[in-house]
Design a protein around this motif. Structure first.
Motif, mmCIF file in Angstrom:
data_model
loop_
_atom_site.group_PDB
_atom_site.id
_atom_site.type_symbol
_atom_site.label_atom_id
_atom_site.label_comp_id
_atom_site.label_asym_id
_atom_site.label_seq_id
_atom_site.Cartn_x
_atom_site.Cartn_y
_atom_site.Cartn_z
ATOM 1 N N SER A 441 50.370 68.336 -2.375
ATOM 2 C CA SER A 441 51.017 67.040 -2.243
ATOM 3 C C SER A 441 52.103 66.913 -3.289
ATOM 4 N N HIS A 442 53.278 66.698 -2.807
ATOM 5 C CA HIS A 442 54.389 66.416 -3.693
ATOM 6 C C HIS A 442 54.919 65.057 -3.302
ATOM 7 N N ASP A 443 55.393 64.344 -4.289
ATOM 8 C CA ASP A 443 56.013 63.073 -3.960
ATOM 9 C C ASP A 443 57.452 63.108 -4.401
ATOM 10 N N GLU A 444 58.314 62.802 -3.456
ATOM 11 C CA GLU A 444 59.709 62.715 -3.852
ATOM 12 C C GLU A 444 59.953 61.328 -4.393
ATOM 13 N N ASP A 445 61.005 61.282 -5.153
ATOM 14 C CA ASP A 445 61.509 60.016 -5.620
ATOM 15 C C ASP A 445 61.995 59.223 -4.415
ATOM 16 N N PRO A 446 61.475 58.036 -4.214
ATOM 17 C CA PRO A 446 61.863 57.309 -2.993
ATOM 18 C C PRO A 446 63.098 56.430 -3.170
ATOM 19 N N SER A 447 63.750 56.518 -4.320
ATOM 20 C CA SER A 447 64.817 55.543 -4.575
ATOM 21 C C SER A 447 65.937 55.604 -3.545
ATOM 22 N N LEU A 448 66.571 54.438 -3.423
ATOM 23 C CA LEU A 448 67.580 54.320 -2.380
ATOM 24 C C LEU A 448 68.971 54.707 -2.887
ATOM 25 N N MET A 449 69.309 54.208 -4.052
ATOM 26 C CA MET A 449 70.688 54.397 -4.519
ATOM 27 C C MET A 449 71.142 55.858 -4.524
ATOM 28 N N PRO A 450 70.359 56.740 -5.145
ATOM 29 C CA PRO A 450 70.802 58.133 -5.135
ATOM 30 C C PRO A 450 70.933 58.668 -3.728
ATOM 31 N N ARG A 451 70.091 58.172 -2.846
ATOM 32 C CA ARG A 451 70.178 58.645 -1.461
ATOM 33 C C ARG A 451 71.511 58.236 -0.845
ATOM 34 N N VAL A 452 71.898 57.025 -1.126
ATOM 35 C CA VAL A 452 73.188 56.583 -0.599
ATOM 36 C C VAL A 452 74.289 57.497 -1.123
ATOM 37 N N ALA A 453 74.185 57.796 -2.426
ATOM 38 C CA ALA A 453 75.191 58.683 -3.005
ATOM 39 C C ALA A 453 75.183 60.028 -2.307
ATOM 40 N N LEU A 454 73.984 60.517 -2.034
ATOM 41 C CA LEU A 454 73.883 61.824 -1.379
ATOM 42 C C LEU A 454 74.469 61.788 0.017
ATOM 43 N N VAL A 455 74.189 60.693 0.713
ATOM 44 C CA VAL A 455 74.744 60.597 2.070
ATOM 45 C C VAL A 455 76.264 60.605 2.010
ATOM 46 N N VAL A 456 76.798 59.904 1.025
ATOM 47 C CA VAL A 456 78.250 59.905 0.870
ATOM 48 C C VAL A 456 78.753 61.328 0.650
ATOM 49 N N LEU A 457 78.051 62.059 -0.230
ATOM 50 C CA LEU A 457 78.489 63.416 -0.519
ATOM 51 C C LEU A 457 78.385 64.304 0.718
ATOM 52 N N ALA A 458 77.283 64.157 1.446
ATOM 53 C CA ALA A 458 77.120 64.967 2.654
ATOM 54 C C ALA A 458 78.213 64.620 3.650
ATOM 55 N N GLY A 459 78.487 63.316 3.753
ATOM 56 C CA GLY A 459 79.550 62.896 4.648
ATOM 57 C C GLY A 459 80.867 63.548 4.257
ATOM 58 N N ALA A 460 81.115 63.546 2.959
ATOM 59 C CA ALA A 460 82.356 64.159 2.493
ATOM 60 C C ALA A 460 82.357 65.646 2.809
ATOM 61 N N THR A 461 81.221 66.285 2.604
ATOM 62 C CA THR A 461 81.147 67.719 2.857
ATOM 63 C C THR A 461 81.494 68.037 4.301
ATOM 64 N N ILE A 462 80.954 67.235 5.196
ATOM 65 C CA ILE A 462 81.216 67.516 6.604
ATOM 66 C C ILE A 462 82.622 67.068 6.993
ATOM 67 N N LEU A 463 82.990 65.908 6.472
ATOM 68 C CA LEU A 463 84.305 65.387 6.819
ATOM 69 C C LEU A 463 85.404 66.360 6.388
ATOM 70 N N LEU A 464 85.251 66.886 5.192
ATOM 71 C CA LEU A 464 86.255 67.840 4.727
ATOM 72 C C LEU A 464 86.191 69.138 5.518
ATOM 73 N N GLY A 465 85.049 69.391 6.106
ATOM 74 C CA GLY A 465 84.955 70.579 6.941
ATOM 75 C C GLY A 465 85.634 70.385 8.279
ATOM 76 N N VAL A 466 85.597 69.142 8.752
ATOM 77 C CA VAL A 466 86.179 68.881 10.065
ATOM 78 C C VAL A 466 87.637 68.464 9.950
ATOM 79 N N LEU A 467 87.902 67.619 8.996
ATOM 80 C CA LEU A 467 89.265 67.134 8.840
ATOM 81 C C LEU A 467 89.776 67.404 7.430
ATOM 82 N N PRO A 468 89.921 68.648 7.090
ATOM 83 C CA PRO A 468 90.386 68.951 5.743
ATOM 84 C C PRO A 468 91.801 68.423 5.514
ATOM 85 N N GLY A 469 92.495 68.150 6.619
ATOM 86 C CA GLY A 469 93.844 67.648 6.495
ATOM 87 C C GLY A 469 93.921 66.350 5.706
#
Lengths: 483, 510, 199, 101, 645
Positions: A441-469
């Motif tokens: 059993s492992h428990d991850e940190d359930p916090s929301l804020m860092p997750r939002v930050a991560l989603v933003v980063l993932a979004g950027a990662t994909i967005l830059l992959g699709v629309l690097p322009g």
């Protein structure tokens, strides 16, 4: 009598803001009985916001190309570099706030000012027009990072700090020696003047070559290129995760941008001398980083090796020594920042409290426990591996393309083949997360804020992959270095 | 709308993917229907493409172009010709089938179906793009969803197989990327701007020194040889096929392997015609070895999926042989065989999957007499077996025959050796059918159910195409032929035996 | 032999010798004292090179402040014992020696090629140093190097924070929980995932 | 001034090399750090020598900056070493290898 | 292009009244339709499935008869009709169309196929009664007829090949019809695979034809063969095609599948493995005889293979105890005669032998089936005896078939075989004649043994004692076939230049005649004596009761075993081909593929991982090592710089 330089502070406003808010933070920490992390975060964020805003305004700077006695550049390259570093710092403090709240014992609130100080060093280094400023800025960021690395006082953190410090100090000495040699060779410390001297008759070629050698050592240490990389795994592993996230991305960005400025401007006349060095360093970094990461069992350490390999890829782009290569490398830095910050962010959340769960086995079955984290981590890892449609792919193609145009296709071949080995260890994490069932059993940190930050980063990662322009235009403008 | 028909085909599956990924609360059934209808819609769109396709033209049609990343010269450039047309249709046809076939997958349904749809987009992209770098992008993008499909829903050694698949292909494509960038750099110096448009690159490659084109050829060849796979780069295939879930195997065999062969035609032949001629004998030898080797190794396999996998190695050898004979017939036959193999082997994997769902084994030693228990399923199996074995009247025969005939005109020995595989195919296919379907039935299999209505819906389209394309292959060849001819002429502008023709026969007898 | 030459040839060997002594003394305090000697010789070199201000700063800041700080810390930590004799790293000294020799050799060649051992500094440095070295230096420092000079302030702030953050921390024992966590992590990383993918 | 500038530079090089050697062969963190100081001094010597060679004060200013930096670095470094020592009761860097491989 | 060319060459519609000829496509289409219906709805149709199949056959037969009448109404050279159905394969200028071709040869063949096929279908309704897969049986049978018709009607090599493979498929399905028994499944597979060896050679031959002619159209190929082909090329092509024939017609060395194929239901043996499919090889040689003639050498090969097979199979037949296996070997032997005839360029006689054989061998198989039906599927002749009295109709027709096969005048078999021997004798192939006659002796011997062991003497078992006659649905076809087996030769082909030969002359050319050898009457006399004498001798041994044949059998045991096991050729193949093949496959699959190739791949991965495992140790944790690396790197770059100074 004394001809005082006209003081134009506009182009260093970002640094001023950063330092000012850092001092505000220090004062707050000193005054408040029990300092509130949120206040710290707000102070730091406002500092970063102000710095960013003032940077953006500089995009259309119409004054002199260099200010403050010719020591600071006001070009677009600096703007882009600053913005990148500031953005990274924003994520750094965000992570840091979260980490500080949940780790035991709680490190001191100086974390935030130190990040701002380090950031000011980084912004300054990308804007520097004078090697001495480059050196000072390098020291600012280094000293801040030494402290940040050791800030928790944990055993590993301390060890990392002392290793980082000793090696860092030695490498600074090399760097300074390089500055001295450059001065000796050209009788100037201005970056552009150096280029003029070396392309003309006043420069001293042999001494300049020595300068090049020492500067390479200094920069290669900072960007953790093989064989100057050896501090990296230990320090990345030992440092607190937000610090690792912050420094692995921002230092690399700042050091690479400074390297670009120094090598593609000051040493531009020596291009044919330094490209082979960069070539070899790139090849070594790619191979060593990719291969050694395979054997790692700690995620942070693995990501450290990965960052070594990534440094090699960025260096690959620089072998072309033209604006195409520079903009490719800059794109890579942006992509690298997004995906590495993201990956370390996930590491931080999986570690839950402090540094408890950083071994790969903690990731077993993560998909079952937290699909979001596993999904985000997958995006970051695939991007690091250079799989489309992520930013990592475009970035890799960009640097490879630049190197290939310059005729360095054997390096590209090494790079692509090493990518396969690299893909193996990235995939291994994906396998653990997605294809295995959780054990224990492992428990991850359930916090929301860092997750939002991560989603933003993932979004950027994909967005830059699709629309690097979206950013390539900016980068192309920024990549033209005038001298 | 109509101007962007190809783009619509490529990206329509992504719409389904987005819905699936965002729809947290979707029930599994809803998710399945969404995926299926997306795939069907894509099929419909691709049929419109077929309808608008002008079979009298050899050039690319419905070309769409948009600048994408000017900094590295990447553009969005798609178009279709007679060769890619059928690859696209094969894909859009097999995807709904595969989705329907995996109706019973219960684990992480949304992710599973999402991976399928992502795969569809990537695959369609590879077939339709005319930009070399864009091709590489899609080529690499195939890996992830396929990797997930194998590794997430596969058999016992799925992770090993998935990783092997991934790394093997990636290692091959490393060379592809290097060669691509090299070529683009050459374009940069000779045309003045970096481009990956294969039509421009043809001219660029033409101006390169002979030795360079040979190295480039080899780099491309390695990448595609892994994908096809050509002996001796095939060993990922049996593992991947064996461990993949049913739909994964179907798509892998049906479509992904074709990407490699397609790449050989589209890039190796088109870009480096002289190098292709130079290496033709070498490649043909590998192909013939692959044909016979795959068949011989298949003889001894006891795992049904492994057996089919090795048979794929053999069948794909035909395709490669056809491609490198440089005759209109052989190349058309090769392309035809790509479609045929996709359908026939796809059908086999579907059937193996259905059987596995019932018997929970793929070990031939643990089956027997199933034809009595489930006559329809086994009948379908036998049908597919004979299609795969190249029975005239069923689809594979036409392709194989054209390849043999086309190759024969160039090299009777290769043609004859390739034909030998027909015997071996009969042996291993019938042997496996016998062990599975004939003889006494095992006690635990005595009351297994025959095909369900859903399975009929899965099988009927595929099996009927096996027959239709066997009886009336002109539907395909009429459209393939002009493009194939263009490729052959490009490779060998004044070659002698490019054409199996009526030279002698025209002297009509008294 | 001119005076400056004589001075150079007297102090240069001393400088090198003191550096070597610093490397070889096993007692930390002794080593530190030799380093101070070395700094003095370097200060003398500054004098030879017409940099009297730096001569002074070298003695005051380096030999005086910095090295005293070092000695202070050595005493504070009570580590003035002899350094451990054993060498766990095989061939370290040899390799260090070879590399150092290579380094010097390369420098030698580069200097010979770049400057040459005959080149002497141009005369007329008095003009540069006019009216006096310190004033001239101040003029440069506060005009041309105004901004870098300001930047150093940030460095000093950081140094202050560092001292606060790192040294002012209460020493605390390692908790058992932390030890356990560490060991667990080691055990886990040794056991699992690298085998996870073995065929 | 009769002494060729290159002599100073070579001396600087030798001292730098010796400093680097010190980093490699000393085990006491404080002594390693002192070796780094030796390196920095070697650099300073080179700067001042170049300053003399070029006939301007820039090099001297740089050496001055270098000293400031060295001072700041010493503070940070000693703080780190003290912190480590408090934790592990050792300044031997060979003992600090819990992070490896 | 080819289409138009063929249209020019073929006298299609040249002002002739085509009459019913455009309905030609219906001949194969009807069985196909019935097969499709039965395949999918067979179980629902129940007994109606049989009627449907028979109905389709009847229609097909009726149309075929009309076709032949129409064709016969044309003058000799105009007896050709090609019907283009659709373009099958068209790539560039290479074109294969789906078209059917009616000439005297294919007309004869479709009559045999539909006619005998119809009778056997009717018979099957009785024989298969009660089988759980009744509908499917008829589906397969109809499908077979469809493919067989395509084979003989095909107007180009590829349609022929389509039919060729199709009949192989149906043969596979029908031999393995009772697939629950492993033996049957094995036999089915063996049949398909063995024939496929020949088929592949044939496919290569076809490819070679494409290379030489650019087309597969019969008209063009045969019309231009003389001008196009060198002797060597013609020989290669002809022999490759002949290899196909060897496989399909179970000639040595690819004969091994046919005896095993008797595992199928008996009507299958009658239709496929006696009357039609196995004769496809003969048909092929006849169809492509132009190529063989260009070659010349190929004809000799055909003769020799035919002779060897004829003698070999006859001896084997002599050693069998299994009723159906005797007939199977006999079939092989008789096919040998047909090839001999073809090899002697007496194509018309080969075809007549084919027709005759279809009658009497079909008859005998059906009769054997009837016997089995009456004896609970017993096939061991040792368990029979005296069945003539218990099953009079079956017995009598069986006897007629046997006598016909033994070539006793004036039965059909006599005219067929005697004409061949006569041609051999007259054209100077004395060795063929002598060996052929020897073969005739052996043929009569095994026929005699068969007849006397089963029909005469006393019943040797309870089953034989209580054997019962089959229902009329089975016996009526027997009677009709018996009529043919008895009278056909007398009616249409009393000599090598009989009416039949003249009918097919337009397609196959005239039967060669020669001035050599013995007078015809002498030959007839020899043949008669041989046949009758041998039959009498066997009667003495097996039915007269004066000889203890079991004792004789024990005394000749080694010989008997040799014959029974077909000279151990199966075992020879098993040792020389199958076992090494399996071993090679195993070595390739496990040692080479998994071991070497995949091993290499894994070794690359493994060594990278080992490299990583070793390499990580460089990261010792000692900060001084790291510094060393740094310094070494710096010096390295300096050295490089030194080199560039």
């Amino acid at each position: 009598m004394i001809d005082t330089p006209t003081l134009v502070f506009g182009p260093v406003l970002p640094e001023l803001f950063l330092v000012a808010f850092a001092i505000v933070g220090l004062l707050y920490e000193a005054v408040a009985k029990r300092s509130d992390r949120l206040v710290h975060l707000l102070i730091a964020m406002s500092g970063l916001a102000m710095a960013a805003a003032s940077s953006i305004i500089l995009w259309n700077w119409s004054g002199d190309a260099t200010v403050l006695g010719g020591t600071v550049n006001a070009d677009r390259f600096a703007v882009v570099g600053r913005l990148l570093v500031i953005a990274i710092a924003a994520f750094g403090v965000l992570y840091g706030k979260h980490y500080l709240e949940r780790s035991e014992p709680q490190p001191r609130g100086e974390f935030f000012p130190l990040v701002l100080f380090a950031t000011s060093g980084m912004t300054l280094i990308v804007a520097s027009a004078d090697l001495i400023v480059t050196f000072l800025a390098l020291e600012i960021l280094s000293l801040s990072l030494y402290v940040l690395t050791g800030i928790t006082g944990r055993r590993a953190s301390n060890e990392a700090a002392v290793k980082y410090f000793l090696l860092g100090a030695a490498s600074s000495a090399f760097f300074l020696y390089g500055v001295a040699m450059a001065y000796g060779a050209t009788n100037t410390t201005y970056i552009t003047a150096m280029a003029r001297a070396l392309s003309g008759t006043t420069g001293n070629q042999a001494i300049a070559l020595l300068a090049m050698a020492f500067l390479v050592v200094g920069f290669a240490f900072k960007v953790s290129a093989v064989p100057f990389h050896m501090w990296t795994p230990d320090v990345y592993q030992g440092a607190p995760t937000p610090v690792t996230a912050y420094m692995s991305t921002s230092t690399k960005a700042a050091a690479f941008l400074a390297l670009i400025r120094v090598f593609d401007v000051a040493l531009q006349p020596l291009t044919w001398d330094w490209t082979p060095v960069i070539w070899v360093l790139a090849a070594l970094s790619i191979v060593v980083g990719s291969v050694l990461a395979i054997a790692q069992t700690d995620v942070k350490r693995m990501l450290a090796y990965s960052s070594i390999a990534q440094a090699g890829f960025i260096l690959t782009g620089l072998t072309s020594a033209n604006s195409v290569g520079i903009s490719a490398a800059m794109f890579y830095l942006v992509a690298y920042a997004a995906m590495t910050l993201g990956a370390f962010g996930v590491v931080m959340l999986v570690s839950a409290r402090g540094e408890e769960q950083t071994s790969l086995s903690s990731y077993t079955g993560l998909f079952r426990r937290s699909p979001l984290l596993a999904g985000l981590m997958t995006v970051f890892l695939l991007s690091l591996a250079g799989i489309p449609p992520t930013a990592g792919f475009i970035a890799k193609v960009g640097v490879f393309s630049a190197a290939s145009s310059a005729g360095y296709w054997p390096l590209v071949l090494i790079g692509t083949l090493a990518s396969v080995a690299a893909a193996f260890f990235y995939l291994r994490v994906v396998v653990l997360m997605v294809m295995r069932e959780p054990e224990g059993s492992h428990d991850e940190d359930p916090s929301l804020m860092p997750r939002v930050a991560l989603v933003v980063l993932a979004g950027a990662t994909i967005l830059l992959g699709v629309l690097p322009g979206l950013i390539t235009g900016l980068l192309r403008d920024a990549s033209v270095l005038r001298w | 709308m109509s101007a962007h028909l190809l783009s619509l085909t490529i990206f329509l599956p992504l719409v389904g993917l987005v819905i699936l990924l965002l729809g947290r609360g979707l029930s599994n059934d809803t998710a399945r229907w969404i995926a299926l209808s997306t795939a069907l819609a894509t099929f419909v769109v691709s049929m419109i493409v077929l309808g608008r396709f002008d079979s009298s033209l050899a050039a690319y049609q419905m070309v769409e172009r948009a600048s994408w990343i000017p900094s590295i010269g990447l553009q969005y450039l798609v178009g279709v010709d007679g060769i890619s047309l059928w690859m696209v249709l094969l894909s859009t046809f097999l995807f709904p089938v595969a989705i329907l076939a995996s109706w019973k997958v219960d684990k992480d349904v949304r992710l599973y179906l999402g991976a399928m749809l992502a795969l569809e987009t990537a695959v369609l992209g590879t077939f339709l793009t005319l930009d070399l770098l864009l091709f590489f992008l899609f080529f690499e993008a195939i890996l992830v969803p396929m990797y997930l499909l194998i590794g997430g829903w596969g058999g016992d050694r799925r992770i090993y197989a998935a990783v092997k698949f991934f790394l093997y292909t990636m290692a091959g494509s490393a060379f592809l990327l290097v060669a691509t960038l090299f070529l683009a750099a050459q374009a940069g110096s000779s045309l003045g701007h970096v481009t990956f448009d294969i039509r421009d690159l043809q001219a660029v490659a033409h101006g390169l020194p002979v030795a360079t084109t040979r190295w480039l050829f080899l780099a491309f060849f390695v990448a595609f040889a892994v994908k096809v796979p050509i002996f001796p780069l095939h060993t990922w295939l049996p593992d991947a096929h064996t461990e993949a879930p049913t739909a994964g195997s179907v798509l892998l065999a049906g479509i992904l392997l074709k990407v490699g062969a397609y790449g050989l035609i589209r890039f190796n032949l088109a870009l480096f015609p002289d190098a292709a001629k130079y290496f033709a004998t070498f490649v043909s030898i590998l192909a013939v070895i692959g044909i016979i080797y795959g068949a011989v190794v298949a003889l001894i396999q006891t795992d049904l999926k492994r057996l089919v996998a090795y048979s794929s190695v053999s069948h794909l050898g035909f395709v490669v042989l056809g491609i490198f004979a440089f005759t209109e017939q052989a190349l058309t036959g090769g392309v035809l065989q790509m479609v045929n193999h996709g359908l026939a082997t796809g059908a086999l994997f579907l059937l193996v999957g259905m059987m596995y769902e019932r018997t929970h084994t793929r070990d031939l030693g643990k089956m027997g007499g199933l034809a009595g228990v489930m006559p329809w399923l086994m009948g379908a199996f036998l049908f597919a077996v004979f299609a795969a074995a190249g029975l005239p009247g069923l689809n594979s025969f036409v392709g194989e025959f054209l390849v043999i005939v086309g190759t024969f005109a160039v090299s009777p020995w290769f043609g004859s050796l390739a034909a030998l595989a027909v015997i071996l195919a009969a042996i291993y296919l019938l042997w496996s059918y016998q062990r599975m379907a004939q003889g006494p039935v095992r006690e635990e299999h005595r009351y297994l159910p025959d095909v369900s209505l859903r399975e009929v819906a899965v099988l009927v389209p595929v099996l009927s195409l096996l027959l239709v394309f066997g009886v009336y292959p002109k539907v395909l060849t009429d459209r393939i032929d002009p493009s194939a001819k263009a490729v052959v002429v490009h490779v060998d502008p004044q070659g002698q035996p490019t054409q199996v023709g009526l030279v002698q026969a025209q002297e009509s007898p008294p | 032999m001119p005076l400056d030459n004589l001075v150079f040839w007297v102090f240069a060997p001393v400088s090198v010798a003191s550096a070597i002594a610093m490397l070889t003394r096993r007692n930390a305090v002794h080593a530190a004292l030799f380093l101070i000697v070395n700094f003095f010789t370097i200060a003398v070199m500054y004098l030879l090179l017409d940099a009297p201000f730096l001569f002074a700063v070298q003695i005051i800041v380096y030999a005086g402040a910095i090295m005293v700080l070092f000695l202070f810390v050595i005493m504070l930590l009570g580590v003035d014992r002899n350094e451990a004799r054993g060498e766990r790293l095989f061939g370290m000294r040899t390799m260090a020696g070879i590399l150092a020799a290579g380094f010097v050799l390369e420098m030698f060649f580069a200097l010979r090629a770049g400057i040459g051992f005959a080149t002497r500094a141009p005369a007329g440095f008095e003009k540069v140093n006019a009216p006096a070295n310190t004033q001239a230096l101040a003029k440069v420092l506060f005009t041309r190097y105004f901004f870098p000079f300001e930047v150093t302030s940030v460095l000093l702030i950081i140094a202050a924070i560092a001292a606060m953050v790192l040294a002012n921390r209460k020493a605390r024992a390692i908790t058992q929980a932390e030890l356990d966590a560490h060991e667990n992590a080691q055990a886990r990383s040794a056991a699992a995932p690298s085998e996870a993918l073995a065929p | 001034m009769r002494t060729p500038i290159a002599y100073f530079l070579l001396l600087s090089g030798i001292l730098f090399a010796l400093g680097t050697m010190g980093v490699l062969i000393r085990k006491n963190a404080l002594l390693i750090f002192m070796s780094v100081e030796l390196q920095l001094n070697a650099v300073n010597l080179a700067l001042v020598a170049f300053s003399r060679l070029h006939g301007n004060l820039n090099g001297q200013v740089l050496a001055f900056f270098s000293m400031v930096v060295a001072a700041a670095e010493v503070v940070v470094g000693l703080a780190i070493i003290v912190s480590v020592y408090r934790r592990s009761q050792s300044v031997n860097v060979d003992d600090a290898r819990s992070l490896r491989w | 292009m080819v289409t138009s060319l063929a249209a020019e060459l073929a006298p299609v519609g040249n002002g002739r009244a085509l009459g019913v000829l455009p309905l030609l496509w219906l001949v194969p289409a009807l069985p196909l339709a019935a097969a499709t219906v039965n395949l999918f709805l067979g179980r629902r149709l129940g007994r109606f499935a049989g009627w449907l199949a028979v109905g389709a056959m009847t229609g097909s037969f009726a149309i075929a008869v009309l076709m032949v009448r129409q064709l016969a109404s044309f003058g000799g050279d105009e007896r050709l009709y090609v019907q283009h159905l659709f373009d099958w394969i068209q790539v560039g200028s290479f074109n294969v169309d789906a078209s059917v071709r009616l000439d005297a040869l294919s007309a004869t063949m479709i009559l045999v196929v539909t006619g005998i096929g119809l009778l056997i279908h009717i018979y099957s309704m009785g024989y298969m009664h009660g089988d759980p897969r009744y509908g499917r049986f008829f589906a397969y049978m109809n499908l077979f007829v469809f493919f067989m018709l395509m084979l003989v009607l095909g107007a180009n090599f590829l349609i022929l090949y389509l039919g060729w493979e199709g009949v192989g498929l149906c043969s596979y399905l029908l031999i393995g019809f009772w697939f629950e028994k492993t033996d049957n499944a094995n036999a089915a597979k063996k049949a398909f695979v063995t024939t496929r060896i020949g088929d592949t050679a044939m496919l290569i031959g076809i490819a070679m034809i494409v290379m030489k002619f650019g087309t597969l159209n019969f008209e063009v190929v045969f019309g231009t063969a003389n001008a196009t082909l060198s002797k060597g090329a013609a020989t290669t092509i002809a022999l490759l095609l002949f290899a196909g024939a060897v496989g399909k017609s179970a000639q040595v060395p690819l004969h091994v599948w046919l005896p095993d194929a008797m595992a199928g239901p008996t009507p299958v043996s009658a239709l496929i493995h006696a009357a039609t499919m196995v004769t496809a090889g003969v048909y092929l040689v006849l169809r492509t005889h132009v190529l063989f003639e260009v070659s010349g050498a190929a004809l000799v090969v055909v003769t020799v293979i035919g002779l060897i097979t004829m003698l070999y199979a006859a001896t084997c037949a002599l050693g069998q105890d299994d009723l159906k296996r005797v007939l199977a070997y006999s079939t092989v032997s008789q096919l040998g005669y047909m090839f001999i005839a073809a090899g002697l360029r007496a194509y018309a006689l080969a075809l007549f032998m084919l027709v005759a054989h279809a009658f009497y061998k079909g008859l005998m198989f059906l009769a054997a089936g009837s016997v089995m039906h009456g004896m609970h599927e017993e096939t061991d002749m040792k368990q029979m005896g005296g069945l003539l009295r218990r099953m009079p109709l079956t017995g009598a027709t069986f006897l007629i078939g046997a006598i016909s096969l033994a070539a006793v005048p004036p039965f059909t078999g006599f005219f067929a075989k005697d004409a061949i021997l006569e041609v051999a004798n007259h054209t100077g192939h004395q060795w063929v004649y002598v060996l052929g006659t020897v073969g005739a002796v052996i043929s009569a011997a095994y026929m005699g043994r068969l007849v006397f062991l089963t029909l005469f003497g006393r019943p040797r078992t309870q089953a034989a004692e209580h054997a019962h006659e089959s229902p009329p649905v089975m016996t009526v076809p027997l009677i009709l076939l018996a009529v043919g087996a008895f009278a056909l030769g007398f009616v249409v082909e009393q000599s090598p230049e009989g009416a039949f030969s003249r009918w097919v002359e337009s397609a196959l050319g005239a039967v060669p005649r020669g001035p050599l050898g013995l007078p015809t009457t002498v030959l007839i006399a020899i043949a008669t004596v041989v046949a009758v004498g041998t039959l009498i001798a066997t009667w003495v041994i097996y039915a007269s009761g004066r000889v203890d044949w079991m004792a004789l059998r024990v005394r000749l045991a080694p010989l008997q075993r040799l014959f029974e096991h077909g000279w151990y050729i199966d075992d020879y193949y098993a040792t020389v081909l199958v076992a090494p093949g399996k071993a090679a496959s195993g070595i390739l699959a496990y040692r080479f593929d998994a071991g070497f190739i995949d091993g290499t791949v894994n070794a690359v991965g493994g060594s990278t991982r080992r490299l990583a495992a070793v390499g990580r140790k460089i990261q010792t944790g000692y900060v001084r090592t790291y510094a060393l690396a740094l310094f070494a790197g710096a010096v390295g770059i300096l050295v490089y710089v030194g080199l560039r100074l």
